[in-house]
Design a protein around this motif. Structure first.
Motif, short mmCIF file in Angstrom:
data_model
loop_
_atom_site.label_atom_id
_atom_site.label_comp_id
_atom_site.label_asym_id
_atom_site.label_seq_id
_atom_site.Cartn_x
_atom_site.Cartn_y
_atom_site.Cartn_z
N GLU B 13 48.76 44.13 44.61
CA GLU B 13 47.87 43.15 45.23
C GLU B 13 48.67 42.28 46.18
OE1 GLU B 13 45.54 39.21 43.93
OE2 GLU B 13 45.44 40.85 42.51
N GLY B 18 43.54 36.90 47.07
CA GLY B 18 42.95 35.93 46.14
C GLY B 18 42.52 34.67 46.87
N LYS B 21 39.55 35.49 49.26
CA LYS B 21 38.31 35.61 48.48
C LYS B 21 37.81 34.24 48.06
CE LYS B 21 38.01 35.75 44.28
NZ LYS B 21 37.11 35.25 43.27
N GLU B 25 34.06 32.91 48.87
CA GLU B 25 33.09 33.27 47.83
C GLU B 25 31.92 32.29 47.72
OE1 GLU B 25 35.38 33.61 44.29
OE2 GLU B 25 35.40 31.46 43.91
N SER B 36 28.07 38.05 42.13
CA SER B 36 29.50 38.05 41.82
C SER B 36 30.34 38.37 43.04
CB SER B 36 29.81 39.07 40.71
OG SER B 36 29.68 40.39 41.20
N VAL B 37 31.56 37.85 43.04
CA VAL B 37 32.55 38.22 44.06
C VAL B 37 33.87 38.40 43.32
CG1 VAL B 37 33.71 37.55 46.19
CG2 VAL B 37 31.36 36.80 45.80
N GLY B 38 34.47 39.57 43.48
CA GLY B 38 35.73 39.83 42.78
C GLY B 38 36.65 40.68 43.62
N ILE B 39 37.79 41.03 43.01
CA ILE B 39 38.76 41.89 43.70
C ILE B 39 38.84 43.21 42.95
CG2 ILE B 39 41.17 42.17 44.36
CD1 ILE B 39 41.28 39.05 44.55
N GLY B 40 38.56 44.30 43.68
CA GLY B 40 38.64 45.63 43.08
C GLY B 40 39.59 46.49 43.89
N ALA B 41 39.57 47.78 43.59
CA ALA B 41 40.44 48.70 44.31
C ALA B 41 39.60 49.67 45.14
CB ALA B 41 41.31 49.48 43.32
N VAL B 50 34.92 42.75 46.37
CA VAL B 50 33.69 43.40 45.90
C VAL B 50 32.59 42.35 45.71
CG1 VAL B 50 32.67 44.96 44.22
CG2 VAL B 50 35.12 45.08 44.68
#
Lengths: 334, 94
Positions: B13, B18, B21, B25, B36-41, B50
């Motif tokens: 990462e 971070g 985002k 967000e 939702s708002v997140g960090i994915g791959a 995401v």
């Protein structure tokens, strides 16, 4: 194997009631006789006993004959046989992964045991052990939870010790809410009058962001708790959740399920019913591995390291608090 | 909203996602249907932002940018997220 079992079945039918009446015998069946732990080729009538006792100490009927109508017998020790217990049953001592709940809720999952300065405690969600902020310390915690038949008189296993309050977003006013809009208009007028650049809007007011939905309860008797989690075992440590980490959980409704951390750093709005929504930050997100009643499940890695506390989900996702935030907020450790 | 130590700690990462985002967000979550708002791959393992939706939301999807400050944005329909109440269906395949 195509051995003809009919003669054995015939003898078993004639003798099984007599055998089962004998002290210590809990089951009868047909199987290969064991000698020194090794299977022999000889079919026999097997009596399962609670405890194997040396022949010399057995008298009369307690001694199983070596043969029954020419068929050899064998005796194996199986212990007491119990019907497999459901996670929604009453468990004493109770392991992690079974039904639990505050007396005024339905039911959730007993996550795991943690240590607080007050002693060993049960870890689960605020909305399981503290009725979403409505509980007060000392409230009865039932195992199983009320939805699964738990009653305060007979099934109180613990008392609520403390919880991290959930900060809810102000409820969304119904569209065309005259009072709300009116108040906002008035407040904005006042704000304009004093030259404030901040305007109130008649929409959700941002409350504090949450990191955890967590609570602990203190057992009435420590002997009523088991140190392990069903299907998982005893926890050995903690581990930080990261993208791609394989995880599993043991919960009241769906038992043991597996998944993978698909998102980290997740900010998510969670519906608590009754029009209440709470925003959580720094959450872990996994795929569908839970359903209603699994709230409070401990989430572990492929081994026995604790990663998080499960508390919410949708049809396709599961939302998990990071265990490090849970431990810090509640001042507990493994 | 810069969170110290928020980035660059997790393997793979890169610094920054971070913080980026976190900066965006609030706006994303104010859009109708964003839950939702997140960090994915991404498919190649690179980190992506995401955005989770409660349903198909044809009016919101076009307003979500495909990329934010160099990071790809993926939109997923995850449904409404609920604190899991009991008493619903039993038995899910592990």
């Amino acid at each position: 194997m195509n051995e003809n079992l009919d003669p054995l079945r015939q003898v078993l039918r004639e003798t099984r009631l007599d055998l089962l009446e004998r002290e210590n015998v809990v089951a009868t069946g047909i199987g290969y006789k064991l000698r020194g732990g090794e299977r022999t080729g000889a079919l026999s009538i097997i009596c399962s006993v609670v405890e194997k006792v040396p022949e010399a100490r057995l008298t009369g009927r307690a001694l199983i004959p070596r043969e029954l109508t020419g068929i050899p017998t064998d005796v194996v020790e199986t212990g007491v046989l119990r019907a497999l217990q459901a996670r929604t049953d009453r468990w004493r001592p109770a392991p992690g992964g079974v039904s639990i709940g505050h007396r005024d809720i339905t039911a959730g999952t007993l996550g795991c045991l943690v240590k607080a300065s007050e002693g060993t405690c049960i870890l689960s969600n605020n909305h399981v052990l503290a009725n979403s902020n409505a509980g007060v310390p000392g409230d009865a915690i039932l195992q199983p939870g009320p939805y699964d038949g738990g009653s305060p008189a007979t099934d109180t296993i613990a008392e609520l010790l403390r919880f991290v309050p959930i900060s809810f977003l102000a409820p969304e006013p119904p569209s065309g809410c005259a009072i709300g809009n009116g108040l906002a208009a008035l407040a904005n007028l006042a704000a304009r009058a004093v030259g404030s650049r901040t305007r109130l809007r008649a929409v959700r007011i941002q409350a504090e962001e949450n990191l955890v939905d967590a609570a602990i309860a203190r057992p009435l008797r420590e002997a009523d708790l088991r140190p392990d989690i069903l299907d998982i075992g005893v926890l050995s440590g903690v581990r930080q959740g990261e993208l791609g980490l394989p995880i599993r959980k043991s919960g009241r409704t769906t038992g043991t399920t597996t998944g993978e951390i698909q998102q980290v750093d997740v900010t998510v709005d969670v519906d608590y019913g009754g029009g209440q929504t709470a925003r959580f930050t720094d959450q872990l997100l996994a795929g569908a591995m839970s359903q209603g009643g699994d709230s409070g499940s401990a989430v572990v890695d492929a081994g026995t390291n604790l990663v998080g506390l499960l508390f919410a989900g949708s049809q396709t996702t599961t939302i998990i608090n990071r265990i490090e935030h849970v431990f810090t907020a509640l001042q507990v450790h493994l | 909203m810069v969170m110290p130590g928020d980035s660059g700690e997790e393997a793979g990462e890169p610094a920054g996602i971070g913080e980026i985002k976190a900066r965006h967000e609030g706006h994303l979550l104010s859009m109708p249907g964003v839950v939702s708002v997140g960090i994915g791959a991404g498919p190649d393992g690179t980190p992506v932002i995401v955005v989770g939706l409660d349903g198909s939301r044809p009016e919101t999807v076009p307003k979500i940018p495909g990329e934010i400050e160099g990071y790809r944005v993926r939109v997923e329909i995850i449904g409404r997220v609920k604190a899991l109440p009991p008493g619903s269906r039993r038995n899910i395949k592990p």
